[in-house]
Enzyme design. Structure first.
Site, PDB file in Angstrom:
ATOM      1  N   GLU A 130       0.099   2.737  -2.774  1.00  0.00           N
ATOM      2  CA  GLU A 130       0.720   2.113  -3.942  1.00  0.00           C
ATOM      3  C   GLU A 130      -0.279   1.788  -5.048  1.00  0.00           C
ATOM      4  OE1 GLU A 130       3.162  -1.281  -2.957  1.00  0.00           O
ATOM      5  OE2 GLU A 130       4.429  -0.120  -1.595  1.00  0.00           O
ATOM      6  N   ASP A 173       6.919   1.097   4.397  1.00  0.00           N
ATOM      7  CA  ASP A 173       6.549  -0.215   4.944  1.00  0.00           C
ATOM      8  C   ASP A 173       7.661  -1.230   4.688  1.00  0.00           C
ATOM      9  OD1 ASP A 173       6.107  -0.490   2.250  1.00  0.00           O
ATOM     10  OD2 ASP A 173       4.034  -1.189   2.424  1.00  0.00           O
ATOM     11  N   SER A 174       8.771  -0.763   4.056  1.00  0.00           N
ATOM     12  CA  SER A 174       9.998  -1.564   4.032  1.00  0.00           C
ATOM     13  C   SER A 174      10.456  -1.845   5.459  1.00  0.00           C
ATOM     14  CB  SER A 174      11.096  -0.832   3.247  1.00  0.00           C
ATOM     15  OG  SER A 174      11.228   0.509   3.690  1.00  0.00           O
ATOM     16  N   LYS A 189       1.557   7.705   1.913  1.00  0.00           N
ATOM     17  CA  LYS A 189       1.875   7.134   0.595  1.00  0.00           C
ATOM     18  C   LYS A 189       1.051   5.872   0.381  1.00  0.00           C
ATOM     19  CE  LYS A 189       6.040   5.235  -0.520  1.00  0.00           C
ATOM     20  NZ  LYS A 189       5.666   3.845  -0.856  1.00  0.00           N
ATOM     21  N   ASP A 242       3.963   5.432   4.984  1.00  0.00           N
ATOM     22  CA  ASP A 242       3.330   4.440   4.105  1.00  0.00           C
ATOM     23  C   ASP A 242       2.084   3.885   4.783  1.00  0.00           C
ATOM     24  OD1 ASP A 242       4.438   3.992   1.615  1.00  0.00           O
ATOM     25  OD2 ASP A 242       5.941   2.579   2.340  1.00  0.00           O
ATOM     26  N   GLU A 256       9.271   3.347  -8.980  1.00  0.00           N
ATOM     27  CA  GLU A 256      10.281   2.375  -8.535  1.00  0.00           C
ATOM     28  C   GLU A 256      10.581   1.354  -9.627  1.00  0.00           C
ATOM     29  OE1 GLU A 256       9.566   0.650  -4.679  1.00  0.00           O
ATOM     30  OE2 GLU A 256      11.140  -0.872  -4.940  1.00  0.00           O
TER      31      GLU A 256
HETATM   32  O1  KIV Z   1       8.652   1.168   1.739  1.00  0.00           O
HETATM   33  C1  KIV Z   1       9.554   1.850   1.246  1.00  0.00           C
HETATM   34  O2  KIV Z   1      10.650   2.013   1.810  1.00  0.00           O
HETATM   35  C2  KIV Z   1       9.306   2.462  -0.052  1.00  0.00           C
HETATM   36  C3  KIV Z   1      10.468   3.106  -0.749  1.00  0.00           C
HETATM   37  C4  KIV Z   1      11.406   2.087  -1.228  1.00  0.00           C
HETATM   38  C5  KIV Z   1      10.024   4.022  -1.823  1.00  0.00           C
HETATM   39  O3  KIV Z   1       8.211   2.434  -0.518  1.00  0.00           O
END
Ligand code: KIV
Length: 289
Positions: free
Chosen positions: A123, A52-53, A121, A91, A190
């Protein structure tokens, strides 16, 4: 050396576990679109994360929080179309899984069905451990994420390293172990001190992928735009730049703009030709001016 996709067998959760057992490092990287997926595929990475970056790197939001399920689904499906061998992880965005097991399962099923992602994924520890257990029970492979969790960075005091006291480090490790016990297949950790990762690794049977977590992790993940120098802005201290694509891209577009303005582009070789007799006939067909 690039690795042709056809020459690689598909990465699975089992093959990642085997890599950990053999002491081989796992390579994970983010991607957000079809050409990005083709690049990381050609580079031979093991795991691709549609993080989600993307909210910040490709959609221009100022944090990961605003990105929607539909936006992430569109990006993940594009990455799927460009990948064959690597494991694809998506994510789940902030607000799409936390409130209940039912919500988490419904969102994760959308990702698996509509994008072809292999795993999702999520969190944090705490209530996320329950969500992970429910997802695994529903047949969805889950990757956990502990330490600095960007979706809830505000409540962690901002984008800063986590687990820097013994008490806080113990909590990060407890979260990771709880997610493992809930059935997660991988854990991302992280922005924690290397000593926290060193204490975590002996407690984990599943692969631990670090980002800003030192060299002891079973593998590493970096954001595509950070490692290639695409993103215009400050990067975290753990980022290593392996290319400077933004500079190359600006230089390329500037050269194009200059050539358009001077008339140097397009040259004859960039155009299409018409037989001379057809040009002559065209002149006859058109009304005279
Ligand atoms: O959203 C993302 O890119 C991440 C990575 C930095 C692990 O969660």
């Amino acid at each position: 050396m690039s690795v042709h996709p056809a020459s690689r067998s598909r990465v699975t959760l089992g093959s990642l576990a085997a890599k950990k057992a053999a002491g081989e490092k796992i390579v994970m990287v983010t991607a957000y679109d079809y050409p990005g997926a083709q690049i990381v595929e050609a580079a031979g990475v093991d795991v691709v994360l549609v993080g989600d970056s993307a909210a910040m790197t490709v959609l221009g939001y100022d944090s990961t929080v605003p990105v929607t399920i539909d936006e992430m689904i569109m990006l993940t499906a594009a990455v799927r179309r460009g990948l064959s061998a690597p494991l694809l992880v998506a994510d789940l965005p902030f607000g799409s899984y936390e409130a209940s097991d039912e919500l988490a399962i419904a969102t994760a099923q959308r990702f698996i069905k509509e994008t072809g992602a292999d795993a999702v994924k999520i969190e944090r520890g705490g209530t996320t451990v329950d969500r992970a257990r429910a997802l695994v029970a529903a047949g969805v492979p889950v990757v956990g994420h502990v330490g600095l969790t960007p979706q809830t960075a505000t409540s962690l005091g901002g984008y800063r390293a986590q687990g820097r006291t013994a008490d806080k480090a113990a909590r990060v490790i407890e979260d990771a172990v709880a997610l493992q016990d809930a059935g997660c297949s991988l854990i991302v950790v992280e922005a924690v001190p290397s000593s926290v990762t060193a204490a975590l690794i002996p407690r984990m049977e599943i692969p631990v992928i670090g980002i800003g977590a030192g060299a002891d992790a079973d593998g590493q993940v970096l954001v595509f735009h950070d490692l290639l120098g695409i993103y215009d802005g400050g990067a975290a201290r753990f980022v290593k730049r392996y290319a400077d694509l933004r500079t190359d891209a600006v230089a390329g577009v500037t050269a194009y703009a200059n050539e358009v303005r001077t008339g140097e582009y397009p040259a004859p070789e960039h155009g299409y030709a018409m037989p001379a007799d057809e040009v002559a006939r065209l002149g006859e067909l058109l009304p005279q001016r």
